[in-house]
Design a protein around this motif. Structure first.
Motif, PDB file in Angstrom:
ATOM      1  N   ARG A 161      -7.952  25.933 -42.811  1.00  0.00           N
ATOM      2  CA  ARG A 161      -8.028  25.845 -41.935  1.00  0.00           C
ATOM      3  C   ARG A 161      -9.871  25.915 -41.180  1.00  0.00           C
ATOM      4  N   ILE A 162     -10.526  26.353 -41.447  1.00  0.00           N
ATOM      5  CA  ILE A 162     -12.221  26.354 -41.835  1.00  0.00           C
ATOM      6  C   ILE A 162     -12.632  24.823 -41.623  1.00  0.00           C
ATOM      7  N   CYS A 163     -11.733  23.482 -42.354  1.00  0.00           N
ATOM      8  CA  CYS A 163     -11.767  22.124 -42.707  1.00  0.00           C
ATOM      9  C   CYS A 163     -11.139  21.798 -41.570  1.00  0.00           C
ATOM     10  N   GLU A 164     -10.136  21.607 -40.717  1.00  0.00           N
ATOM     11  CA  GLU A 164      -9.450  21.468 -39.800  1.00  0.00           C
ATOM     12  C   GLU A 164     -10.583  22.055 -38.357  1.00  0.00           C
ATOM     13  N   LEU A 165     -10.571  23.193 -38.301  1.00  0.00           N
ATOM     14  CA  LEU A 165     -11.562  23.484 -37.228  1.00  0.00           C
ATOM     15  C   LEU A 165     -12.971  22.543 -37.427  1.00  0.00           C
ATOM     16  N   ALA A 166     -13.198  22.154 -38.256  1.00  0.00           N
ATOM     17  CA  ALA A 166     -14.671  21.237 -37.785  1.00  0.00           C
ATOM     18  C   ALA A 166     -14.180  19.663 -37.425  1.00  0.00           C
ATOM     19  N   GLU A 167     -13.024  19.603 -37.945  1.00  0.00           N
ATOM     20  CA  GLU A 167     -12.024  18.303 -37.370  1.00  0.00           C
ATOM     21  C   GLU A 167     -11.766  18.719 -35.601  1.00  0.00           C
ATOM     22  N   LYS A 168     -11.706  19.331 -35.377  1.00  0.00           N
ATOM     23  CA  LYS A 168     -11.304  20.281 -34.119  1.00  0.00           C
ATOM     24  C   LYS A 168     -12.729  19.856 -33.460  1.00  0.00           C
ATOM     25  N   CYS A 172     -18.447  21.027 -41.621  1.00  0.00           N
ATOM     26  CA  CYS A 172     -18.394  22.179 -42.637  1.00  0.00           C
ATOM     27  C   CYS A 172     -18.603  23.171 -42.628  1.00  0.00           C
ATOM     28  N   TYR A 173     -19.538  22.594 -43.387  1.00  0.00           N
ATOM     29  CA  TYR A 173     -20.958  24.232 -42.312  1.00  0.00           C
ATOM     30  C   TYR A 173     -21.473  24.473 -41.661  1.00  0.00           C
ATOM     31  N   LEU A 174     -21.420  24.545 -40.897  1.00  0.00           N
ATOM     32  CA  LEU A 174     -21.176  24.996 -39.585  1.00  0.00           C
ATOM     33  C   LEU A 174     -20.539  25.479 -38.966  1.00  0.00           C
ATOM     34  N   GLY A 218     -27.901  30.931 -44.185  1.00  0.00           N
ATOM     35  CA  GLY A 218     -28.277  30.728 -42.754  1.00  0.00           C
ATOM     36  C   GLY A 218     -30.167  29.565 -42.984  1.00  0.00           C
ATOM     37  N   ALA A 219     -30.395  29.379 -44.371  1.00  0.00           N
ATOM     38  CA  ALA A 219     -31.479  29.174 -45.033  1.00  0.00           C
ATOM     39  C   ALA A 219     -31.309  27.430 -44.538  1.00  0.00           C
ATOM     40  N   LEU A 220     -29.904  26.791 -45.080  1.00  0.00           N
ATOM     41  CA  LEU A 220     -30.244  25.750 -44.746  1.00  0.00           C
ATOM     42  C   LEU A 220     -29.478  24.696 -43.316  1.00  0.00           C
ATOM     43  N   LEU A 221     -29.583  25.810 -42.276  1.00  0.00           N
ATOM     44  CA  LEU A 221     -29.411  25.055 -41.359  1.00  0.00           C
ATOM     45  C   LEU A 221     -30.586  25.490 -40.958  1.00  0.00           C
ATOM     46  N   TYR A 222     -31.804  25.966 -41.157  1.00  0.00           N
ATOM     47  CA  TYR A 222     -32.970  26.224 -40.536  1.00  0.00           C
ATOM     48  C   TYR A 222     -33.963  25.176 -41.818  1.00  0.00           C
ATOM     49  N   ASP A 223     -33.658  24.927 -42.657  1.00  0.00           N
ATOM     50  CA  ASP A 223     -34.297  23.696 -43.197  1.00  0.00           C
ATOM     51  C   ASP A 223     -34.152  22.157 -42.279  1.00  0.00           C
ATOM     52  N   MET A 224     -32.633  22.256 -42.076  1.00  0.00           N
ATOM     53  CA  MET A 224     -31.695  21.199 -41.650  1.00  0.00           C
ATOM     54  C   MET A 224     -32.174  21.054 -40.084  1.00  0.00           C
ATOM     55  N   ALA A 225     -32.826  22.060 -39.409  1.00  0.00           N
ATOM     56  CA  ALA A 225     -33.834  21.419 -37.994  1.00  0.00           C
ATOM     57  C   ALA A 225     -34.783  21.699 -37.661  1.00  0.00           C
ATOM     58  N   TRP A 226     -35.595  21.794 -39.276  1.00  0.00           N
ATOM     59  CA  TRP A 226     -36.587  21.443 -38.809  1.00  0.00           C
ATOM     60  C   TRP A 226     -36.970  20.318 -39.493  1.00  0.00           C
ATOM     61  N   LEU A 227     -35.941  19.408 -40.696  1.00  0.00           N
ATOM     62  CA  LEU A 227     -36.341  18.106 -40.725  1.00  0.00           C
ATOM     63  C   LEU A 227     -35.586  17.511 -39.005  1.00  0.00           C
ATOM     64  N   MET A 228     -34.792  17.600 -38.257  1.00  0.00           N
ATOM     65  CA  MET A 228     -34.166  17.051 -37.111  1.00  0.00           C
ATOM     66  C   MET A 228     -35.662  17.208 -36.063  1.00  0.00           C
ATOM     67  N   LEU A 259     -21.822  23.213 -51.622  1.00  0.00           N
ATOM     68  CA  LEU A 259     -20.906  24.196 -50.878  1.00  0.00           C
ATOM     69  C   LEU A 259     -19.909  23.829 -51.140  1.00  0.00           C
ATOM     70  N   ALA A 260     -19.453  22.430 -51.248  1.00  0.00           N
ATOM     71  CA  ALA A 260     -18.043  22.033 -50.215  1.00  0.00           C
ATOM     72  C   ALA A 260     -17.235  21.945 -52.216  1.00  0.00           C
ATOM     73  N   GLY A 261     -18.200  22.042 -52.960  1.00  0.00           N
ATOM     74  CA  GLY A 261     -17.852  22.668 -54.856  1.00  0.00           C
ATOM     75  C   GLY A 261     -16.799  24.158 -54.210  1.00  0.00           C
ATOM     76  N   ASN A 262     -17.734  25.116 -53.865  1.00  0.00           N
ATOM     77  CA  ASN A 262     -17.900  26.573 -54.098  1.00  0.00           C
ATOM     78  C   ASN A 262     -16.266  26.802 -53.337  1.00  0.00           C
ATOM     79  N   TYR A 263     -16.821  26.079 -52.432  1.00  0.00           N
ATOM     80  CA  TYR A 263     -15.894  26.369 -51.138  1.00  0.00           C
ATOM     81  C   TYR A 263     -14.374  25.412 -51.290  1.00  0.00           C
ATOM     82  N   GLY A 264     -14.176  24.613 -51.008  1.00  0.00           N
ATOM     83  CA  GLY A 264     -13.643  23.428 -51.664  1.00  0.00           C
ATOM     84  C   GLY A 264     -13.384  22.442 -50.199  1.00  0.00           C
ATOM     85  N   PHE A 265     -14.229  22.378 -49.434  1.00  0.00           N
ATOM     86  CA  PHE A 265     -14.220  21.686 -48.029  1.00  0.00           C
ATOM     87  C   PHE A 265     -14.863  19.986 -48.156  1.00  0.00           C
TER      88      PHE A 265
END
Length: 442
Positions: free
Chosen positions: A156-163, A75-77, A15-25, A62-68
């Protein structure tokens, strides 16, 4: 942004990435020193840009580790949502939609996630002079191989992100997510097939096995009766009918362990999960069961090459867990074991002698047999005879495209088995693997 208002979806593992991005937004335009007087958040444009670049770096890692691939922020969300085990997601796993006020709480959170999902980064990238954010908006992976998920779940996670992009309202997004929970589950148990047990200073943990051999029962040549007996019991289990603990015993190299791997692969979509437990971990079995008994999956606790010497007492823990303790074994848990021994515990001729130190020889024998009696289904895997071995070799050679006259093939196979463990499916597979490796010289 309203990340602090989340009710159900909290305590994200990444979740750290989410909170950093949220702060920047929320603060990329601010000129104040920080969010609070003692805040360690960046205050200058350059420092905020550096944090933004750090976030981009983490998304690419994250893309390198998860294949996203595709939009890595999306994809992260999506990955956060499918991994967060909470009262709503765990209620929906395998079963689908649930009733109650929890739906309103979950929808409240999905509204916030949709705000993250639909956020337009254009103004931020211009203000902070970070045009490189476009790299992660349509990311092409060098390899789709995931270090964390099997290829199917990663896709399936990448497809979910697109859906989610096609969902116009939070209600639609919630419906899409709920359907994912129904089809694939949530968290580590939903997204992985097999697991191991780890006991460290923090206690007993069930951790995913990231790479499992993709074998099926059809890959095991022969043993049709044994395979049917195994699948009949497993079919009943995943369907919620009565089923038995199962012992696969017999000669070495006959496919007992491969059959369990095949079960893990073939019944994954029906909600079956495999947890491998070693003999020295039997004292942790009660804790393992307590962690899985309320989940909506079916769990097989798998024990490979199970046997005990006379001085080993770990089997007593296993006996108590299988049957005999005050607490009833959960209906979503079975135990499957493989062994080269039919009776699991070494027996001596002295156990049945009339004159010995132990006055009650019958009790001694019954104690040693009591463990195997707790397996309601026993399946024998015997070594193939010469004809059956040759059939296995021919079938595997055809399957893997080995071009060799049958007479020569069988002659070489006979030589191989004499020096590689005798007649067994394992030696046949090893022989064909050898031929594949040497195929350029054939």
């Amino acid at each position: 942004m309203r990340e602090q208002e989340l009710i159900v979806y909290r305590n994200f593992e990444d979740g750290a990435l989410l909170y950093d991005m949220a702060w920047l937004m929320s603060h990329y335009e601010d000129t104040a020193v920080g969010r609070e007087q003692n805040s360690d958040r960046p205050c200058t444009r350059e420092a905020k840009a550096a944090l933004f670049y750090e976030c981009i770096h983490r998304l690419i890692e994250l893309a390198g580790n998860y294949g996203f691939h595709g939009n890595l922020w999306h994809c992260y969300l999506a990955n956060l949502l499918v991994n967060n085990e909470n009262s709503y997601s765990c209620g929906c796993e395998i079963r689908g939609e649930i009733e109650g006020t929890i739906n309103d709480a979950a929808l409240h959170d999905i509204v916030i996630f949709k705000e993250f999902y639909d956020y337009d980064f254009t103004a931020m990238t211009e203000k902070l002079h970070v045009p490189e954010f476009s790299l992660i908006e349509n990311y092409t992976a060098s390899s789709r191989e995931s270090k964390v998920y099997n290829t199917r779940i990663c896709a399936r996670i990448c497809e979910l992100a697109e859906k989610f992009c096609m969902d116009h309202t939070p209600e639609e997004m919630k419906t899409t997510l709920t359907q994912f929970y129904k089809e694939y589950g949530v968290g580590k148990f939903g997204l992985h097939k097999s697991f191991r047990v780890v006991h460290d200073d923090g206690g007993v943990h069930i951790e995913p096995i990231l790479n499992i051999a993709h074998v099926t029962l059809n890959d095991l040549v022969g043993y049709e009766i044994a395979k049917k007996k195994l699948t009949d019991n497993t079919d009943a289990f995943v369907a919620g009918r009565k089923a038995n603990n199962c012992l696969l015993f017999g000669d070495a190299g006959t496919g007992k362990s491969s059959s369990i791997k095949a079960i893990a692969n073939e019944y994954y979509e029906k909600g079956l999960r495999i947890i491998e437990v070693y003999k020295h971990q039997f004292q942790d079995l009660n804790e393992v069961i307590s962690q899985i008994k309320k989940r909506n999956y079916k769990f097989i606790i798998y024990m490979d090459d199970l046997s005990f010497e006379e001085f080993e007492i770990e089997y007593k823990y296993l006996k108590a867990v299988i049957e005999g303790g005050l607490e009833k074994k959960p209906e979503n848990v079975l135990i499957y074991a493989t062994s080269n021994r039919r009776h699991l515990i070494r027996e001596n001729y002295s156990d049945k002698e009339e004159v010995r130190e132990d006055m009650h020889t019958g009790d001694t024998v019954q104690e040693k047999l009591s463990l195997v009696y707790r397996f309601g289904v026993t399946i024998y895997f015997g070594a193939p005879n010469k004809k059956e071995f040759q059939k296995i070799v021919c079938t595997l050679a055809e399957r893997y495209g080995i071009n060799m006259p049958e007479e020569e093939l069988l002659a070489e196979a006979n030589k191989w088995e004499l020096s590689h463990g005798g007649l067994s499916g394992r030696s046949a597979q090893q022989f064909v693997d050898y031929l594949q490796g040497m195929q350029k010289d054939i």
